[in-house]
Enzyme design. Structure first.
Site, PDB file in Angstrom:
ATOM      1  N   CYS A  33     -11.642  -7.204  15.050  1.00 44.01           N
ATOM      2  CA  CYS A  33     -10.836  -8.400  14.833  1.00 44.01           C
ATOM      3  C   CYS A  33     -10.233  -8.810  16.168  1.00 44.01           C
ATOM      4  O   CYS A  33     -10.301  -8.072  17.153  1.00 44.01           O
ATOM      5  CB  CYS A  33      -9.750  -8.147  13.786  1.00 44.01           C
ATOM      6  SG  CYS A  33      -9.057  -9.670  13.082  1.00 44.01           S
TER       7      CYS A  33
ATOM      8  N   LYS B 274     -10.036  -9.481   1.305  1.00 47.23           N
ATOM      9  CA  LYS B 274      -8.778  -9.209   2.008  1.00 47.23           C
ATOM     10  C   LYS B 274      -7.777 -10.303   1.658  1.00 47.23           C
ATOM     11  O   LYS B 274      -7.976 -11.468   1.983  1.00 47.23           O
ATOM     12  CB  LYS B 274      -9.014  -9.147   3.515  1.00 47.23           C
ATOM     13  CG  LYS B 274      -7.762  -8.791   4.318  1.00 47.23           C
ATOM     14  CD  LYS B 274      -8.091  -8.698   5.802  1.00 47.23           C
ATOM     15  CE  LYS B 274      -6.864  -8.340   6.614  1.00 47.23           C
ATOM     16  NZ  LYS B 274      -7.180  -8.249   8.068  1.00 47.23           N
TER      17      LYS B 274
ATOM     18  N   ARG C 111       1.678  -4.658  11.035  1.00 54.46           N
ATOM     19  CA  ARG C 111       1.868  -5.615  12.127  1.00 54.46           C
ATOM     20  C   ARG C 111       2.862  -5.096  13.153  1.00 54.46           C
ATOM     21  O   ARG C 111       2.768  -5.417  14.334  1.00 54.46           O
ATOM     22  CB  ARG C 111       2.288  -6.967  11.551  1.00 54.46           C
ATOM     23  CG  ARG C 111       1.143  -7.601  10.757  1.00 54.46           C
ATOM     24  CD  ARG C 111       1.544  -8.864  10.023  1.00 54.46           C
ATOM     25  NE  ARG C 111       0.401  -9.371   9.253  1.00 54.46           N
ATOM     26  CZ  ARG C 111       0.451 -10.402   8.437  1.00 54.46           C
ATOM     27  NH1 ARG C 111       1.593 -11.058   8.278  1.00 54.46           N
ATOM     28  NH2 ARG C 111      -0.626 -10.800   7.773  1.00 54.46           N
TER      29      ARG C 111
ATOM     30  N   ARG D 106      -1.561 -16.472   7.671  1.00 56.29           N
ATOM     31  CA  ARG D 106      -3.017 -16.300   7.608  1.00 56.29           C
ATOM     32  C   ARG D 106      -3.586 -16.759   6.264  1.00 56.29           C
ATOM     33  O   ARG D 106      -4.688 -16.370   5.894  1.00 56.29           O
ATOM     34  CB  ARG D 106      -3.370 -14.831   7.877  1.00 56.29           C
ATOM     35  CG  ARG D 106      -2.993 -14.407   9.290  1.00 56.29           C
ATOM     36  CD  ARG D 106      -3.339 -12.965   9.582  1.00 56.29           C
ATOM     37  NE  ARG D 106      -3.028 -12.659  10.974  1.00 56.29           N
ATOM     38  CZ  ARG D 106      -2.531 -11.519  11.402  1.00 56.29           C
ATOM     39  NH1 ARG D 106      -2.279 -10.539  10.544  1.00 56.29           N
ATOM     40  NH2 ARG D 106      -2.265 -11.324  12.671  1.00 56.29           N
TER      41      ARG D 106
ATOM     42  N   GLU E 255     -16.626 -13.852  -2.499  1.00 57.85           N
ATOM     43  CA  GLU E 255     -16.559 -13.324  -1.137  1.00 57.85           C
ATOM     44  C   GLU E 255     -17.455 -12.092  -0.983  1.00 57.85           C
ATOM     45  O   GLU E 255     -18.202 -11.965  -0.007  1.00 57.85           O
ATOM     46  CB  GLU E 255     -15.111 -12.954  -0.791  1.00 57.85           C
ATOM     47  CG  GLU E 255     -14.173 -14.127  -0.581  1.00 57.85           C
ATOM     48  CD  GLU E 255     -14.298 -14.733   0.801  1.00 57.85           C
ATOM     49  OE1 GLU E 255     -15.124 -14.246   1.603  1.00 57.85           O
ATOM     50  OE2 GLU E 255     -13.567 -15.702   1.078  1.00 57.85           O
TER      51      GLU E 255
ATOM     52  N   LYS F  17      -8.739  -4.964   0.121  1.00 61.89           N
ATOM     53  CA  LYS F  17      -7.492  -4.704   0.846  1.00 61.89           C
ATOM     54  C   LYS F  17      -6.464  -5.753   0.460  1.00 61.89           C
ATOM     55  O   LYS F  17      -6.775  -6.943   0.535  1.00 61.89           O
ATOM     56  CB  LYS F  17      -7.758  -4.747   2.352  1.00 61.89           C
ATOM     57  CG  LYS F  17      -6.513  -4.495   3.206  1.00 61.89           C
ATOM     58  CD  LYS F  17      -6.840  -4.630   4.687  1.00 61.89           C
ATOM     59  CE  LYS F  17      -5.574  -4.376   5.519  1.00 61.89           C
ATOM     60  NZ  LYS F  17      -5.825  -4.560   6.963  1.00 61.89           N
TER      61      LYS F  17
ATOM     62  N   TYR G 147      -3.138   6.243   5.558  1.00 63.81           N
ATOM     63  CA  TYR G 147      -2.274   6.912   6.532  1.00 63.81           C
ATOM     64  C   TYR G 147      -1.830   8.273   6.014  1.00 63.81           C
ATOM     65  O   TYR G 147      -1.274   9.071   6.779  1.00 63.81           O
ATOM     66  CB  TYR G 147      -1.069   6.018   6.845  1.00 63.81           C
ATOM     67  CG  TYR G 147      -1.479   4.647   7.315  1.00 63.81           C
ATOM     68  CD1 TYR G 147      -1.848   4.432   8.645  1.00 63.81           C
ATOM     69  CD2 TYR G 147      -1.555   3.572   6.437  1.00 63.81           C
ATOM     70  CE1 TYR G 147      -2.261   3.178   9.072  1.00 63.81           C
ATOM     71  CE2 TYR G 147      -1.965   2.318   6.854  1.00 63.81           C
ATOM     72  CZ  TYR G 147      -2.326   2.122   8.170  1.00 63.81           C
ATOM     73  OH  TYR G 147      -2.757   0.892   8.595  1.00 63.81           O
TER      74      TYR G 147
END
Length: 327
Positions: A121, A196, A206, A218, A234, A249, A314
């Site tokens: 990205c 997404k 972010r 966005r 999509e 996501k 994470y």
């Protein structure tokens, strides 16, 4: 009571041995992908305030982190880059010596067995924080595709095993597939961020990646959280354009979408257990409000049950350690 006729489902829940025999869904170490934030500079190990236990790491700290991942038995990492300098076209994303490219080379040289996924990205590398080229305040789709393909090629040259484009431009899979094939990387798979959403759950990421948009939002390219059928369109487009994996996501609020995508398309499904989901659980656990281990394993199990084959999380190192303890 003799005249009652009913099912005795509790027979299969009598004790842990029986429960484990009929258990339908498992989280395994092989399912886990661990995100790592690499930053330019030296001797940098910055804990992300909104993500306890997650760090921005310079390359001189990267080996130690990756060694811990490998030792736990986690098979894959996904790399996100934080450059020292940004510009309006995200040059650092596709520079041959960009931070993701340098990190990829380092990891593959020292840990060749580890699967390295490169996030593809522009947002971390643009001074405006958007995922494409800007003109008159608008994100331009087609000019952005050229830079995304260029980024993917540079990441493949650096040794990335999988390219993971996350930008949500129309045609991004087609452009990247064509670019990789023409550059001699037709063997490199694409893990598409196919579905997404424009989600509030991305806030801590972010902070970690320094990718907050400097104006607007966005919503013109990421999906409306209210839409389900759009997600199927999509995913269909990305499969037709050559995606090898499909991702949904965020994961937790979109398990219904994940299940439908998995049922509809014959491709490996990736769930992204995103930063906001991580931060909420961590905050509650640090306050003693929840049992962190139980709630994390329950969340990840729900993603597997909804159809996920792989989970970017994470919590990967924690989960791998817990699973190792159970052996």
């Amino acid at each position: 009571m003799n005249e009652l006729n009913f099912k005795r489902h509790r027979r299969l829940r009598t004790n842990e041995r029986i429960r484990s025999m009929v258990r339908e869904t498992y989280v395994r170490k092989e399912d886990l992908i661990y995100p790592i934030f690499v930053i330019e500079g030296s001797n940098v190990k910055n804990e992300v305030p909104s993500m306890p236990g997650v760090f921005q790491l310079s390359l001189d700290h990267l080996d130690e982190e990756v060694q811990s991942v490998v030792a736990l038995g986690i098979p894959s990492v996904i790399l996100f880059g934080i450059p020292a300098e940004k510009d309006d076209v995200g040059t650092g994303a596709y520079h041959n010596h960009g931070i993701v490219q340098e990190a990829t080379r380092q990891v593959k040289e020292k840990f060749p067995e580890l699967v390295v996924i490169a996030d593809t990205c522009l947002c971390e590398f643009t001074d405006h924080g958007h995922c494409g080229v800007i003109e008159n305040g608008e994100v331009l789709n087609d000019p952005s595709l050229k830079l995304l393909a260029k980024t993917a090629i540079s990441q493949a040259k650096a040794g990335a095993d999988i390219i993971a484009p996350s930008n949500m431009m129309d045609g991004f899979v087609a452009a990247i597939r064509k670019g990789l094939d023409e550059a001699g990387f037709d063997h490199i798979p694409i893990m598409s961020y196919a579905v997404k959403y424009a989600s509030a759950f991305y806030g801590p990421f972010r902070d970690a990646a320094g990718s907050t948009p400097q104006f607007g939002d966005r919503k013109s390219y990421q999906m409306d959280p209210a839409n389900r059928l759009e997600a199927l369109r999509e995913a269909q487009s990305d499969i037709e354009e050559g995606a090898d994996f499909l991702m949904v996501k965020p994961a937790l609020s979109y398990l219904d979408v994940m299940r439908e995508v998995k049922d509809r398309f014959n491709a490996p499904m990736v769930a992204y257990n995103v930063s906001g989901e991580y931060a909420m659980v961590k905050a509650a656990a640090l306050n003693g409000w929840v049992d962190e281990k139980r709630i994390v394993l329950e969340l990840l199990t729900s993603m597997k049950r909804a159809g996920a084959d792989l989970i970017i999380t994470y919590f990967a190192k924690d989960v791998a350690a817990w699973l190792n303890e159970e052996k």
